[in-house]
Write an enzyme that holds these catalytic residues in place. Structure first.
Site, PDB file in Angstrom:
ATOM      1  N   HIS A   1       0.850  -1.197   0.000  1.00 24.90           N
ATOM      2  CA  HIS A   1       0.000   0.000   0.000  1.00 24.90           C
ATOM      3  C   HIS A   1       0.887   1.249   0.000  1.00 24.90           C
ATOM      4  CE1 HIS A   1      -2.745   3.127   1.383  1.00 24.90           C
ATOM      5  NE2 HIS A   1      -3.704   2.378   0.876  1.00 24.90           N
TER       6      HIS A   1
ATOM      7  N   GLU B   1      -3.998   2.134  -7.118  1.00 26.05           N
ATOM      8  CA  GLU B   1      -4.422   3.241  -6.263  1.00 26.05           C
ATOM      9  C   GLU B   1      -3.481   4.421  -6.490  1.00 26.05           C
ATOM     10  OE1 GLU B   1      -6.684   1.662  -2.610  1.00 26.05           O
ATOM     11  OE2 GLU B   1      -4.582   1.278  -2.214  1.00 26.05           O
TER      12      GLU B   1
ATOM     13  N   GLY C   1      -6.983   9.068   0.264  1.00 32.29           N
ATOM     14  CA  GLY C   1      -7.078   9.642   1.602  1.00 32.29           C
ATOM     15  C   GLY C   1      -7.562  11.083   1.650  1.00 32.29           C
TER      16      GLY C   1
ATOM     17  N   SER D   1     -10.144   7.452  -2.965  1.00 30.83           N
ATOM     18  CA  SER D   1     -11.297   8.356  -2.918  1.00 30.83           C
ATOM     19  C   SER D   1     -12.515   7.812  -3.665  1.00 30.83           C
ATOM     20  CB  SER D   1     -10.937   9.749  -3.462  1.00 30.83           C
ATOM     21  OG  SER D   1     -10.096  10.426  -2.545  1.00 30.83           O
TER      22      SER D   1
END
Ligand SMILES: O=C(CO)COP(=O)(O)O
Length: 257
Positions: free
Chosen positions: A97, A169, A175, A215
């Site tokens: 991540h 991502e 975030g 998001s």
């Protein structure tokens, strides 16, 4: 037909009490949405109890860990091994991540070692890749993503296809303060990632699940989900309350590919 994947990474959020309450509620909700395959990725400390809850309810909800060390045991203070996660009965291990890359120096090579270890232990590695804002500005997103993907999948054989998932991502979309990606951009990148996978594995690269995250919310989820090469959504904030997550499920309706 393969089910569309829908899951959430809790990051470092929710106490055990909150996490158990969330899991109980989500298990009830997902019973009404059998068209999706659901997964949750709580903090390590919650996994054992949440696994018990999933088992008590005989729920199809899949459980993941947010990271894993590649060794079975050893002098690695603060780390969690594949054997420990296997004992709990975790299904998925999230690897690479962007927050792990940014704050914990996780490299593509480490993600590769962990992915190989995860496969060896029977987990589904959920390998996360994503370009930075600067990569996008310099128009090198595809180069960066191809590099991340190819290194992460080094020595991962074709017969592992179906047993690992890729999440794209974009770092600039993730975030608080992230900017949701435009749908045509997501389409372009997912089509590109599919080509990289097909170059690597031949036609069976088509069967690697490609998830999108960053998001994702009630307003954009369906647009992303309808793209040909988006096989799932990986959601943070918008899925951290069961009713908000349920609203996304309702907004998605039925996704046919
Ligand atoms: O990081 C994410 C999933 O791993 C996405 O987070 P947000 O949906 O909160 O942007």
């Amino acid at each position: 037909m393969k089910k569309f994947l829908l899951g959430t990474n809790w990051k470092m959020n929710k106490t055990l009490v909150q996490g158990l309450a969330y899991s109980e509620t989500l298990i009830t909700i997902i019973g009404q949405h059998p068209q999706f395959e659901f997964f949750i990725i709580p903090p390590y400390t919650h996994l054992w109890k949440i696994k018990e809850t999933i088992d008590v309810h005989k729920s199809p909800l899949k459980l993941g860990a947010q990271n894993m060390h590649e060794q079975d045991f050893g002098q690695f203070t603060g780390e969690i091994s594949p054997l420990m996660l296997a004992e709990i009965g975790v299904d998925i291990v999230e690897l690479g991540h962007s927050e792990r890359r940014q704050y914990f120096n996780e490299t593509d090579e480490a993600v590769n070692r962990k992915a190989l270890a995860a496969l060896k232990h029977g987990f589904t590695p959920l390998i996360c890749i994503g370009e930075q804002q600067a990569d996008k500005d310099y128009d090198v997103s595809k180069e960066m993503l191809a590099k991340q993907l190819k290194i992460a999948l080094t020595d991962v054989p074709a017969d592992a296809i179906g047993h690992f998932w890729i999440a794209y991502e974009p770092v600039w979309a993730i975030g608080v303060g992230g900017t949701p990606a435009a749908t045509p951009y997501v389409e372009e990148i997912h089509d590109f990632l599919r080509r990289v996978l097909i170059d690597r594995y031949g036609p069976s690269g088509q069967a690697v699940p490609l998830l999108f995250g960053g998001s994702v919310n009630i307003n954009n989820a369906r647009d992303y989900a309808q793209l040909a090469n988006v096989d799932g959504l990986f959601i943070g904030r918008s899925a951290w309350e069961p009713d908000l997550f349920e609203a996304i499920m309702v907004a998605l309706g039925t996704i046919t590919k």
